[in-house]
Scaffold this motif. Structure first.
Motif, PDB file in Angstrom:
ATOM      1  N   GLU A 114     -28.067 148.408 -29.319  1.00  0.00           N
ATOM      2  CA  GLU A 114     -27.346 147.438 -28.484  1.00  0.00           C
ATOM      3  C   GLU A 114     -27.794 147.549 -27.036  1.00  0.00           C
ATOM      4  N   GLY A 115     -28.008 148.796 -26.591  1.00  0.00           N
ATOM      5  CA  GLY A 115     -28.494 149.014 -25.242  1.00  0.00           C
ATOM      6  C   GLY A 115     -29.852 148.386 -25.025  1.00  0.00           C
ATOM      7  N   GLU A 116     -30.750 148.593 -26.016  1.00  0.00           N
ATOM      8  CA  GLU A 116     -32.091 148.023 -25.929  1.00  0.00           C
ATOM      9  C   GLU A 116     -32.043 146.517 -25.840  1.00  0.00           C
ATOM     10  N   ARG A 117     -31.153 145.919 -26.649  1.00  0.00           N
ATOM     11  CA  ARG A 117     -31.070 144.462 -26.698  1.00  0.00           C
ATOM     12  C   ARG A 117     -30.593 143.902 -25.359  1.00  0.00           C
ATOM     13  N   THR A 118     -29.563 144.544 -24.800  1.00  0.00           N
ATOM     14  CA  THR A 118     -29.047 144.091 -23.505  1.00  0.00           C
ATOM     15  C   THR A 118     -30.153 144.167 -22.449  1.00  0.00           C
ATOM     16  N   ASN A 119     -30.902 145.269 -22.482  1.00  0.00           N
ATOM     17  CA  ASN A 119     -32.008 145.421 -21.541  1.00  0.00           C
ATOM     18  C   ASN A 119     -33.031 144.320 -21.713  1.00  0.00           C
ATOM     19  N   ALA A 120     -33.383 144.039 -22.966  1.00  0.00           N
ATOM     20  CA  ALA A 120     -34.399 143.031 -23.251  1.00  0.00           C
ATOM     21  C   ALA A 120     -33.939 141.666 -22.759  1.00  0.00           C
ATOM     22  N   GLU A 121     -32.661 141.353 -22.958  1.00  0.00           N
ATOM     23  CA  GLU A 121     -32.140 140.058 -22.511  1.00  0.00           C
ATOM     24  C   GLU A 121     -32.197 139.938 -20.997  1.00  0.00           C
ATOM     25  N   ASP A 122     -31.774 140.995 -20.318  1.00  0.00           N
ATOM     26  CA  ASP A 122     -31.844 140.999 -18.854  1.00  0.00           C
ATOM     27  C   ASP A 122     -33.266 140.750 -18.392  1.00  0.00           C
ATOM     28  N   HIS A 123     -34.168 141.470 -19.029  1.00  0.00           N
ATOM     29  CA  HIS A 123     -35.573 141.408 -18.690  1.00  0.00           C
ATOM     30  C   HIS A 123     -36.092 139.987 -18.904  1.00  0.00           C
ATOM     31  N   GLY A 124     -35.760 139.384 -20.057  1.00  0.00           N
ATOM     32  CA  GLY A 124     -36.191 138.038 -20.409  1.00  0.00           C
ATOM     33  C   GLY A 124     -35.753 137.026 -19.350  1.00  0.00           C
ATOM     34  N   GLU A 125     -34.530 137.122 -18.896  1.00  0.00           N
ATOM     35  CA  GLU A 125     -34.008 136.185 -17.903  1.00  0.00           C
ATOM     36  C   GLU A 125     -34.798 136.253 -16.601  1.00  0.00           C
ATOM     37  N   ARG A 126     -35.069 137.510 -16.218  1.00  0.00           N
ATOM     38  CA  ARG A 126     -35.782 137.692 -14.955  1.00  0.00           C
ATOM     39  C   ARG A 126     -37.159 137.030 -15.008  1.00  0.00           C
ATOM     40  N   ILE A 127     -37.847 137.214 -16.143  1.00  0.00           N
ATOM     41  CA  ILE A 127     -39.187 136.638 -16.286  1.00  0.00           C
ATOM     42  C   ILE A 127     -39.100 135.111 -16.195  1.00  0.00           C
TER      43      ILE A 127
END
Lengths: 134, 242
Positions: A114-127
């Motif tokens: 779940e932590g990884e997924r939240t990180n990935a989503e945050d990252h995706g938005e920034r890009i």
């Protein structure tokens, strides 16, 4: 045995039979235990119906006092039964333990994912914003 | 595969001390990963441990140190660790001793036991407990034909094969450390003992209830005697790709 005592014993036997049947119907007893207790009840029923049977069979194996035979058999039966239950309990404890370990490991894994997924989503938005602005 | 060692810290209701233990470990050994196995605590142990940088495994109910360790070993194996050490949550162990504890693993030792009694001074225990420990020590010496000075020390280091064995075979009941030591020796693992300093407990109650100690004392002798002549097949863990 007086007629009154006879009726009392008979009632007790029938009652325990009914109790076992009820437990099985409500699925509170697993079939293997139900079978066991039914057999016990069935074995005791003839003795309740004909008290003479006990003395006769005690005589057969050379025991002078009828009820002593019942005690010996009863004791042996319950000793074996509790041995069996100890075995079953040990096995169940071990399984509960293994399950507890498993849930702890899975919970940690789930939280990590779940932590990884939240990180990935945050990252995706920034890009995305970055692409739009350039 | 992680290069660093893993600290496996079983914790049961240690909210009062877990933070300082973790901080101290982190300060003294920045490269060690921290794993707290919360053994069904009813206090804030798990969340405090998380906040202080540890991975936390939460057991749904109390399994005892043995069960907590076993869970830790399973996690360590699945995460690819090649070495780990057991560390008390209550501040009894000194982080400064950890490098010395881990060092023998590099020379092929499977299990390193930190002994409180190999050097003068430091640690004292009650008379009853000392008597029980002495008797168990003699028992182990008779069965294994080698002697240990501290059979119940909870300050231990493990290499990967040792963890793989213990992940399924670590004894579950109280005073499990004696049994574990016996198992490791009788299974042919290489075991070393090194002297360490230990401190008085920072918090939590010492487990010195006499009746319980007495019961487990008898139980342990039985277990040791019973397993003395039994051989076990090597354990292969499924899903152990590293």
């Amino acid at each position: 045995m007086s007629a009154r005592a006879h009726i009392l014993v008979l009632l007790a036997t029938l009652l325990s039979l009914a109790l076992i049947v009820r437990q099985v119907r409500l699925r509170r007893l697993r079939a293997k235990y139900a079978l066991l207790w039914l057999l016990v009840a069935l074995a005791l029923t003839p003795l309740a119906l004909a008290p003479g049977l006990l003395d006769a069979s005690a005589d057969l194996v050379g025991i002078a006092y009828g009820p002593a035979l019942l005690l010996v058999i009863g004791f042996a039966f319950f000793a074996l039964l509790s041995l069996h239950f100890s075995y079953e309990l040990s096995r169940l404890e071990e399984r509960a333990r293994a399950l507890a370990e498993e849930t702890a490991l899975m919970r940690e894994r789930l939280e990590a994912l779940e932590g990884e997924r939240t990180n990935a989503e945050d990252h995706g938005e920034r890009i995305d914003t970055w692409t739009v602005h350039s | 595969m992680p290069e660093s060692a893993l600290a496996i810290i079983p914790a049961f209701n240690e909210a009062a001390v877990i933070a300082s233990t973790l901080d101290e470990l982190r300060r003294a050994l920045p490269h060690v990963d921290l794993l707290v196995v919360d053994d069904g605590s009813r206090d804030e142990t798990a969340s405090i441990a998380k906040a202080h940088g540890a991975r936390v495994l939460t057991l749904p109910f109390n399994l005892g140190i043995g069960g907590a360790l076993r869970t830790g070993f399973r996690w360590a194996i699945a995460s690819g660790y090649t070495s780990a050490f057991q560390f008390d949550a209550d501040g009894q162990h000194d982080p400064a001793e950890v490098p010395a504890l881990l060092a023998p693993l590099a020379t092929g030792v499977n299990l390193v036991v930190g002994s409180r009694f190999q050097q003068a001074g430091g640690y004292t225990v009650g008379r009853v407990r000392r008597g029980a420990m002495g008797s168990l020590r003699i028992m182990l010496r008779l069965l294994l034909r080698r002697s240990f000075t501290d059979t119940s020390s909870g300050f231990r280091a493990f290499d990967r094969p040792m963890m793989q064995f213990f992940a399924t075979n670590y004894p579950a009941e109280y005073m499990e450390s004696v049994e574990a030591l016996f198992l490791a020796c009788s299974e042919g693992f290489s075991v070393a003992e090194i002297p360490v300093q230990m401190r008085a407990r920072a918090g939590g109650a010492p487990s010195n209830r006499r009746l319980r100690l007495g019961y487990h004392f008898v139980r342990l002798h039985l277990v040791l005697l019973a397993s003395a002549r039994r051989r076990r097949v090597p354990v292969v863990l499924s899903g152990d790709a590293g």
